[in-house]
Design a protein around this motif. Structure first.
Motif, mmCIF file in Angstrom:
data_model
loop_
_atom_site.group_PDB
_atom_site.id
_atom_site.type_symbol
_atom_site.label_atom_id
_atom_site.label_comp_id
_atom_site.label_asym_id
_atom_site.label_seq_id
_atom_site.Cartn_x
_atom_site.Cartn_y
_atom_site.Cartn_z
ATOM 1 N N GLY A 191 -1.301 44.441 108.433
ATOM 2 C CA GLY A 191 -2.230 45.517 108.118
ATOM 3 C C GLY A 191 -2.308 46.496 109.272
ATOM 4 N N THR A 192 -2.051 47.763 108.991
ATOM 5 C CA THR A 192 -2.098 48.805 110.012
ATOM 6 C C THR A 192 -3.516 49.358 110.119
ATOM 7 O OG1 THR A 192 0.198 49.420 109.566
ATOM 8 C CG2 THR A 192 -1.182 51.064 110.680
ATOM 9 N N LEU A 193 -4.020 49.473 111.351
ATOM 10 C CA LEU A 193 -5.348 50.047 111.541
ATOM 11 C C LEU A 193 -5.264 51.562 111.395
ATOM 12 C CD1 LEU A 193 -8.265 49.176 112.273
ATOM 13 C CD2 LEU A 193 -7.762 49.881 114.609
ATOM 14 N N LEU A 194 -6.054 52.107 110.487
ATOM 15 C CA LEU A 194 -6.082 53.542 110.237
ATOM 16 C C LEU A 194 -7.061 54.222 111.193
ATOM 17 C CD1 LEU A 194 -6.142 53.387 106.331
ATOM 18 C CD2 LEU A 194 -4.143 53.537 107.848
ATOM 19 N N ALA A 195 -7.065 55.543 111.176
ATOM 20 C CA ALA A 195 -7.896 56.309 112.102
ATOM 21 C C ALA A 195 -9.385 56.047 111.910
ATOM 22 C CB ALA A 195 -7.603 57.800 111.951
ATOM 23 N N ASP A 196 -9.796 55.699 110.684
ATOM 24 C CA ASP A 196 -11.216 55.459 110.402
ATOM 25 C C ASP A 196 -11.594 53.983 110.527
ATOM 26 O OD1 ASP A 196 -9.888 54.454 108.247
ATOM 27 O OD2 ASP A 196 -10.841 55.739 106.743
ATOM 28 N N ASN A 197 -10.733 53.196 111.202
ATOM 29 C CA ASN A 197 -10.965 51.765 111.439
ATOM 30 C C ASN A 197 -10.864 50.916 110.177
ATOM 31 O OD1 ASN A 197 -11.191 51.697 114.250
ATOM 32 N ND2 ASN A 197 -13.332 52.329 114.173
ATOM 33 N N ARG A 198 -10.347 51.468 109.103
ATOM 34 C CA ARG A 198 -9.984 50.653 107.955
ATOM 35 C C ARG A 198 -8.565 50.134 108.161
ATOM 36 N NH1 ARG A 198 -10.668 53.902 102.578
ATOM 37 N NH2 ARG A 198 -9.376 55.367 103.775
ATOM 38 N N LEU A 199 -8.240 49.050 107.453
ATOM 39 C CA LEU A 199 -6.891 48.505 107.493
ATOM 40 C C LEU A 199 -6.170 48.842 106.202
ATOM 41 C CD1 LEU A 199 -7.385 44.861 108.836
ATOM 42 C CD2 LEU A 199 -6.113 46.660 110.001
ATOM 43 N N GLN A 200 -4.865 48.993 106.302
ATOM 44 C CA GLN A 200 -4.048 49.104 105.102
ATOM 45 C C GLN A 200 -2.888 48.138 105.217
ATOM 46 O OE1 GLN A 200 -2.329 52.941 104.178
ATOM 47 N NE2 GLN A 200 -1.852 52.317 102.085
ATOM 48 N N ILE A 201 -2.722 47.283 104.199
ATOM 49 C CA ILE A 201 -1.582 46.365 104.182
ATOM 50 C C ILE A 201 -0.325 47.190 103.952
ATOM 51 C CG2 ILE A 201 -0.565 44.316 103.140
ATOM 52 C CD1 ILE A 201 -3.268 43.827 104.475
ATOM 53 N N THR A 202 0.486 47.318 104.984
ATOM 54 C CA THR A 202 1.639 48.218 104.923
ATOM 55 C C THR A 202 2.980 47.491 104.832
ATOM 56 O OG1 THR A 202 1.566 48.342 107.334
ATOM 57 C CG2 THR A 202 0.498 50.129 106.104
ATOM 58 N N GLN A 203 3.024 46.249 105.260
ATOM 59 C CA GLN A 203 4.269 45.484 105.153
ATOM 60 C C GLN A 203 3.939 44.059 104.728
ATOM 61 O OE1 GLN A 203 7.620 45.903 107.698
ATOM 62 N NE2 GLN A 203 6.709 47.571 108.883
ATOM 63 N N TRP A 204 4.850 43.453 103.974
ATOM 64 C CA TRP A 204 4.592 42.107 103.456
ATOM 65 C C TRP A 204 5.885 41.442 103.040
ATOM 66 C CZ3 TRP A 204 2.928 46.704 101.294
ATOM 67 C CH2 TRP A 204 3.672 47.161 100.198
ATOM 68 N N ILE A 205 5.853 40.115 103.036
ATOM 69 C CA ILE A 205 6.922 39.320 102.437
ATOM 70 C C ILE A 205 6.255 38.158 101.702
ATOM 71 C CG2 ILE A 205 8.795 39.867 104.047
ATOM 72 C CD1 ILE A 205 8.168 37.389 105.599
ATOM 73 N N GLY A 206 6.814 37.765 100.581
ATOM 74 C CA GLY A 206 6.352 36.594 99.862
ATOM 75 C C GLY A 206 5.235 36.816 98.857
ATOM 76 N N LEU A 207 4.766 38.057 98.684
ATOM 77 C CA LEU A 207 3.718 38.299 97.693
ATOM 78 C C LEU A 207 4.296 38.205 96.288
ATOM 79 C CD1 LEU A 207 1.726 41.311 99.251
ATOM 80 C CD2 LEU A 207 1.095 38.886 99.232
ATOM 81 N N ARG A 208 3.528 37.614 95.382
ATOM 82 C CA ARG A 208 3.990 37.439 94.007
ATOM 83 C C ARG A 208 3.580 38.599 93.097
ATOM 84 N NH1 ARG A 208 2.027 31.122 93.287
ATOM 85 N NH2 ARG A 208 3.617 30.174 94.642
ATOM 86 N N THR A 209 2.545 39.337 93.489
ATOM 87 C CA THR A 209 2.019 40.429 92.667
ATOM 88 C C THR A 209 1.784 41.639 93.554
ATOM 89 O OG1 THR A 209 -0.356 40.063 93.021
ATOM 90 C CG2 THR A 209 0.739 38.649 91.394
ATOM 91 N N PRO A 210 1.529 42.816 92.969
ATOM 92 C CA PRO A 210 1.220 44.006 93.769
ATOM 93 C C PRO A 210 -0.252 44.101 94.176
ATOM 94 C CG PRO A 210 1.430 44.600 91.462
ATOM 95 C CD PRO A 210 1.767 43.149 91.546
ATOM 96 N N ALA A 211 -1.052 43.056 93.916
ATOM 97 C CA ALA A 211 -2.499 43.128 94.133
ATOM 98 C C ALA A 211 -2.884 43.468 95.571
ATOM 99 C CB ALA A 211 -3.158 41.810 93.713
ATOM 100 N N LEU A 212 -2.126 42.946 96.536
ATOM 101 C CA LEU A 212 -2.457 43.175 97.947
ATOM 102 C C LEU A 212 -1.573 44.237 98.598
ATOM 103 C CD1 LEU A 212 -2.991 39.468 99.073
ATOM 104 C CD2 LEU A 212 -4.747 41.171 98.574
ATOM 105 N N GLN A 213 -0.573 44.696 97.884
ATOM 106 C CA GLN A 213 0.350 45.682 98.454
ATOM 107 C C GLN A 213 -0.366 47.021 98.647
ATOM 108 O OE1 GLN A 213 3.815 45.818 95.937
ATOM 109 N NE2 GLN A 213 4.184 43.620 96.100
ATOM 110 N N ASN A 214 -0.338 47.514 99.887
ATOM 111 C CA ASN A 214 -0.978 48.779 100.260
ATOM 112 C C ASN A 214 -2.500 48.752 100.103
ATOM 113 O OD1 ASN A 214 1.503 50.271 100.862
ATOM 114 N ND2 ASN A 214 1.894 50.134 98.655
ATOM 115 N N LEU A 215 -3.073 47.557 100.028
ATOM 116 C CA LEU A 215 -4.527 47.420 99.892
ATOM 117 C C LEU A 215 -5.240 48.021 101.100
ATOM 118 C CD1 LEU A 215 -6.917 46.041 98.265
ATOM 119 C CD2 LEU A 215 -6.653 44.147 99.907
ATOM 120 N N ILE A 216 -6.317 48.754 100.839
ATOM 121 C CA ILE A 216 -7.175 49.276 101.899
ATOM 122 C C ILE A 216 -8.308 48.282 102.130
ATOM 123 C CG2 ILE A 216 -8.744 51.105 102.612
ATOM 124 C CD1 ILE A 216 -5.893 52.025 102.629
#
Length: 281
Positions: A34-59
């Protein structure tokens, strides 16, 4: 590709390598960054092994869930049953349930005292992720921190160049050559009888690791670093002893001391740990 774009690609490559390393080292199927954004939120930007898109790019909102708590506390967080865990908030339970994750461990990635992101691992079963997993994720995060710190330093150098030809990034083979040169330089210093010249050579060795040095909480002696330098070149204890002009049992003694100090179980773990604290390039 511009130099800045190349540096950003280097960051992405380092993160991908960290995720792959985690999966190989732990056998855990899911690893995310998860990359820390400028407003201190995280975004899941890279992943391996996920079965669904539910967490992909999640804020991930500040302070929420496992990742938000990691950012808030600057400490590793592990939960063995995400949706029932009392130490976290549950804004992201639906995404976790849609993906089917059960246990999750997350560790902060901190560069120059600032959080850059969060490294996660997770499993879809009811397996509990223990202290050894947290330790492995933490060690991987430390290595990633060093890689990102090097990239940041190179970006600053590039930004500071005026009118000079832009330098290119060393590839992995060239960086290995730097490491080999450092080890050989230390061995050369050991053969020098002139104290002043030997100190000068040792200072050159220090300068080779200074740009990526992490503050050392563990102090290694010069001879311990010499032994690790030989190990880093693939030398056996006997070969290291011949190179350093000491006995093989003395080499073993230095290695035992180093491994104890660094919490390493093998000679190669000791080399990697020494690189993480900046004792070796």
């Amino acid at each position: 590709m511009t130099v800045d774009a190349q540096r950003m690609k280097d960051d992405d490559d380092a993160i991908r390598a960290a995720l792959a390393s985690l999966k190989n080292a732990t056998g855990i199927p899911v690893a995310m960054y998860g990359t820390l954004l400028a407003d201190n939120r995280l975004q899941i930007t890279q992943w391996i092994g996920l079965r669904t898109p539910a967490l992909q790019n999640l804020i991930v909102e500040q302070g929420s869930g496992v990742g938000g708590r990691v950012v808030a506390t600057r400490r590793a967080v592990g939960v063995s049953d995400y949706t029932r865990a009392s130490v976290i908030s549950h804004e992201h339970d639906k995404a976790i349930q849609d993906e089917g994750l059960h246990s999750v461990v997350a560790v902060p990635v901190i560069v120059q005292r600032e959080i850059r992101g969060v490294l996660y691992v997770g499993v879809h079963s009811t397996v509990r992720l223990g202290d050894k997993v947290i330790e492995e994720v933490t060690l991987t995060a430390r290595t990633l921190e060093q890689d990102l710190a090097v990239n940041s330093a190179m970006r600053r150098l590039d930004a500071g160049k005026t009118g000079a030809k832009q330098g290119r990034v060393m590839n992995s083979a060239e960086w290995e050559q730097v490491r080999a040169t450092h080890s050989k330089l230390r061995m050369l210093a050991n053969r020098v009888d002139d104290d002043a010249l030997r100190r000068e050579l040792e200072q050159l060795c220090d300068q080779m690791v200074a740009p990526v040095r992490v503050k050392q909480s563990t102090k290694l002696s010069a001879r311990e670093i010499d032994v690790l330098s030989c190990v880093a070149l693939g030398h056996t204890n006997v070969e290291a002893a011949e190179e350093m002009g000491i006995g093989a049992e003395t080499v073993k003694s230095y290695l035992r001391s180093v491994m104890r100090k660094l919490g390493a179980h093998t000679r190669y773990e000791a080399v990697n740990a020494a690189r993480r604290i900046g004792a070796l390039p």
